[in-house]
Design a protein around this motif. Structure first.
Motif, PDB file in Angstrom:
ATOM      1  N   MET A   1      30.294  27.148 -54.412  1.00  9.37           N
ATOM      2  CA  MET A   1      31.582  26.631 -53.954  1.00  9.37           C
ATOM      3  C   MET A   1      32.705  27.344 -54.691  1.00  9.37           C
ATOM      4  SD  MET A   1      30.956  22.551 -53.476  1.00  9.37           S
ATOM      5  CE  MET A   1      30.531  22.227 -55.191  1.00  9.37           C
ATOM      6  N   ALA A   2      33.939  27.265 -54.119  1.00  5.63           N
ATOM      7  CA  ALA A   2      35.048  27.987 -54.727  1.00  5.63           C
ATOM      8  C   ALA A   2      36.365  27.426 -54.236  1.00  5.63           C
ATOM      9  CB  ALA A   2      34.959  29.474 -54.381  1.00  5.63           C
ATOM     10  N   SER A   3      37.399  27.599 -55.035  1.00  2.00           N
ATOM     11  CA  SER A   3      38.757  27.288 -54.588  1.00  2.00           C
ATOM     12  C   SER A   3      39.265  28.428 -53.718  1.00  2.00           C
ATOM     13  CB  SER A   3      39.670  27.108 -55.799  1.00  2.00           C
ATOM     14  OG  SER A   3      39.741  28.320 -56.541  1.00  2.00           O
ATOM     15  N   VAL A   4      40.293  28.134 -52.918  1.00  2.00           N
ATOM     16  CA  VAL A   4      40.941  29.144 -52.086  1.00  2.00           C
ATOM     17  C   VAL A   4      42.441  29.035 -52.323  1.00  2.00           C
ATOM     18  CG1 VAL A   4      41.372  29.980 -49.738  1.00  2.00           C
ATOM     19  CG2 VAL A   4      39.129  29.038 -50.335  1.00  2.00           C
ATOM     20  N   THR A   5      43.087  30.175 -52.566  1.00  2.00           N
ATOM     21  CA  THR A   5      44.527  30.188 -52.823  1.00  2.00           C
ATOM     22  C   THR A   5      45.211  31.179 -51.894  1.00  2.00           C
ATOM     23  OG1 THR A   5      44.150  29.681 -55.163  1.00  2.00           O
ATOM     24  CG2 THR A   5      46.320  30.536 -54.567  1.00  2.00           C
ATOM     25  N   LEU A   6      46.262  30.716 -51.231  1.00  2.00           N
ATOM     26  CA  LEU A   6      47.112  31.585 -50.434  1.00  2.00           C
ATOM     27  C   LEU A   6      48.465  31.656 -51.132  1.00  2.00           C
ATOM     28  CD1 LEU A   6      46.427  30.258 -46.801  1.00  2.00           C
ATOM     29  CD2 LEU A   6      45.101  31.889 -48.145  1.00  2.00           C
ATOM     30  N   GLY A   7      48.903  32.876 -51.448  1.00  2.00           N
ATOM     31  CA  GLY A   7      50.177  33.051 -52.112  1.00  2.00           C
ATOM     32  C   GLY A   7      51.107  33.921 -51.289  1.00  2.00           C
ATOM     33  N   LYS A   8      52.158  33.299 -50.721  1.00  2.00           N
ATOM     34  CA  LYS A   8      53.153  34.030 -49.918  1.00  2.00           C
ATOM     35  C   LYS A   8      52.508  34.870 -48.814  1.00  2.00           C
ATOM     36  CE  LYS A   8      56.303  32.570 -52.809  1.00  2.00           C
ATOM     37  NZ  LYS A   8      57.115  31.376 -52.441  1.00  2.00           N
ATOM     38  N   VAL A   9      51.505  34.334 -48.170  1.00  2.00           N
ATOM     39  CA  VAL A   9      50.736  35.097 -47.175  1.00  2.00           C
ATOM     40  C   VAL A   9      51.534  35.246 -45.886  1.00  2.00           C
ATOM     41  CG1 VAL A   9      48.695  35.037 -45.687  1.00  2.00           C
ATOM     42  CG2 VAL A   9      48.489  34.529 -48.124  1.00  2.00           C
ATOM     43  N   GLU A  10      51.594  36.468 -45.401  1.00  2.00           N
ATOM     44  CA  GLU A  10      52.320  36.792 -44.177  1.00  2.00           C
ATOM     45  C   GLU A  10      51.421  37.575 -43.227  1.00  2.00           C
ATOM     46  OE1 GLU A  10      55.721  39.084 -45.258  1.00  2.00           O
ATOM     47  OE2 GLU A  10      56.820  37.368 -46.094  1.00  2.00           O
ATOM     48  N   LYS A  11      51.756  37.449 -41.941  1.00  2.00           N
ATOM     49  CA  LYS A  11      51.107  38.282 -40.931  1.00  2.00           C
ATOM     50  C   LYS A  11      52.154  38.726 -39.930  1.00  2.00           C
ATOM     51  CE  LYS A  11      47.886  40.372 -38.646  1.00  2.00           C
ATOM     52  NZ  LYS A  11      47.215  41.549 -39.200  1.00  2.00           N
ATOM     53  N   ALA A  12      52.161  40.009 -39.626  1.00  2.00           N
ATOM     54  CA  ALA A  12      53.094  40.555 -38.635  1.00  2.00           C
ATOM     55  C   ALA A  12      52.339  41.472 -37.693  1.00  2.00           C
ATOM     56  CB  ALA A  12      54.227  41.306 -39.323  1.00  2.00           C
ATOM     57  N   TYR A  13      52.711  41.425 -36.431  1.00  2.00           N
ATOM     58  CA  TYR A  13      52.181  42.346 -35.417  1.00  2.00           C
ATOM     59  C   TYR A  13      53.344  43.187 -34.904  1.00  2.00           C
ATOM     60  CZ  TYR A  13      48.169  39.167 -35.348  1.00  2.00           C
ATOM     61  OH  TYR A  13      47.083  38.398 -35.691  1.00  2.00           O
ATOM     62  N   ASP A  14      53.262  44.497 -35.111  1.00  2.00           N
ATOM     63  CA  ASP A  14      54.322  45.414 -34.686  1.00  2.00           C
ATOM     64  C   ASP A  14      55.682  44.960 -35.202  1.00  2.00           C
ATOM     65  OD1 ASP A  14      52.477  46.982 -33.261  1.00  2.00           O
ATOM     66  OD2 ASP A  14      52.632  45.657 -31.520  1.00  2.00           O
ATOM     67  N   GLY A  15      55.696  44.506 -36.444  1.00  2.00           N
ATOM     68  CA  GLY A  15      56.945  44.105 -37.077  1.00  2.00           C
ATOM     69  C   GLY A  15      57.377  42.683 -36.789  1.00  2.00           C
ATOM     70  N   LEU A  16      56.683  41.990 -35.877  1.00  2.00           N
ATOM     71  CA  LEU A  16      57.030  40.603 -35.543  1.00  2.00           C
ATOM     72  C   LEU A  16      56.168  39.654 -36.361  1.00  2.00           C
ATOM     73  CD1 LEU A  16      58.591  38.591 -33.725  1.00  2.00           C
ATOM     74  CD2 LEU A  16      56.669  38.754 -32.109  1.00  2.00           C
TER      75      LEU A  16
END
Length: 363
Positions: A1-16
């Motif tokens: 088992m493990a912890s999961v951390t998201l820090g300032k996570v972003e996703k962009a497609y073609d700049g959007l």
């Protein structure tokens, strides 16, 4: 088992940008559900955790280790998809152990893990069958078994029940909850169904337009929503919203609706409403916080039913208030039809106050 951390996570497609810098800490062994409408970014977020989508910005960590550059097979995760993704030419047993064979796990270990997994999921009698010989619920259990047998650090579920009928969804929700109680592996589960979210999660992450609106335990989301979006999304049917002006009449505070009807603020809620005297605000009332009143009841609204839905154990009464569609959940009301006039009592202890400029729930 493990912890999961998201820090300032972003996703962009073609700049959007579709995911806007989200932060989230998931504890070891926690069951987290990402919920929201279609297009809110929940599945994209899950796929970034899995490594099926690249992270445009920010960091994903599993067990304290940055995994942005790791392939899915290097992240120690197992994913269950909406469409089962089973190999039709393989038996149930072969589907479940397929990943272990690829990793050249010893045969004796594979057999012992298969036996235990089949027992946990009730698949012992189906191991020799092909997927086409199984029901939808059985196929989903096979997909879960393929994930479970790997003993991953994190389970990821992407809308796994959306292809099942209503009765099977309820059954599978129960099975998933019982499975997590027996094997408390860190679990991240995506759904658009807020009932699934509320019944399964230790904490629910409500997403909207690629952002996190609120993270809280199910009961807290229901009792203390942070924003209008959360208040309207959580609950079935969702919360009703009405525009009111807060007026002081002698020692009383009154919520005045545009049609002239009014509701008196009880002393127990005075501190919440008093700072906004003279202002136009929003109030939120859940359908279940209306009731058919006794003749002498205070704080009632006169309404005309536009639609009546008898559901057996209760009745949904739809109406319009100052141009706004609303619904009340009442005890069974045989004989009530659209066009009928009736009074609704409001539980003023449960009314929420919202700022119409920010959509924040003030209390």
């Amino acid at each position: 088992m493990a912890s999961v951390t998201l820090g300032k996570v972003e996703k962009a497609y073609d700049g959007l940008k579709t995911v806007h810098g989200i932060d989230l800490e998931i504890a070891d062994g926690e069951f987290i559900v990402l919920v929201g409408p279609s297009g809110c970014g929940k599945s994209t977020t899950l796929r970034m955790i899995a490594g099926l989508e690249t992270v445009t910005g920010g960091e994903v960590a599993i067990g304290g280790r940055r995994v942005n550059e790791l392939q899915p097979g290097e992240r120690d995760i197992a994913m269950v998809f909406q469409n089962y993704a089973l190999y039709p030419h393989l038996s149930v047993a072969e589907n479940i152990v397929f990943g272990l064979k690829l990793r050249k796990v010893p045969k004796a270990d594979i057999e012992s893990r298969l036996k235990r997994t089949a027992e946990i999921l009730g698949l012992e009698q189906y191991l020799d069958r092909k997927p086409r010989q199984l029901s939808g619920g059985q196929r989903q259990r096979v997909a879960m078994g393929r994930a479970l047998i790997r003993n991953p650090a994190v389970f990821l579920f992407d809308e796994p029940l959306s292809n099942l009928d209503a009765k099977l969804r309820v059954q599978m929700r129960t099975e998933i909850k019982e499975l997590h109680a027996r094997i408390p592996t860190t679990t991240i589960y995506v759904t658009h169904d807020q009932i699934e979210a509320m019944t399964l999660a230790d904490r629910v992450v409500v997403m909207n337009k690629g952002r996190i609106e609120q993270v809280a335990a199910p009961e807290e989301l229901y009792q203390r929503p942070a924003t209008r979006f959360v208040a309207g999304f959580i609950g079935s049917p969702g919360m009703n919203f009405f525009s009111v002006t807060i007026e002081a009449g002698g020692s009383e505070l009154v919520l005045k609706l545009p049609d002239g009807q009014s509701l008196a603020v009880p002393d127990s809620r005075r501190a919440l409403f008093a700072p906004h005297v003279g202002a136009q605000m929003l109030i939120g009332i859940r359908p279940e916080h209306f009731s058919a009143p006794a003749e002498s009841a205070a704080n009632t609204l006169d309404i005309v039913a536009t639609l009546v839905e008898p559901l057996g154990m209760d009745t949904l009464v739809h109406f319009r208030m100052n141009g706004t569609d609303a619904v009340a959940r009442l005890l069974p009301m045989p004989g009530l039809n659209a066009g009928a006039s009736l009074k609704l009592a409001v539980d003023m202890a449960k009314v929420h106050l919202l700022d119409p400029k920010t959509d924040a729930v003030l209390g």
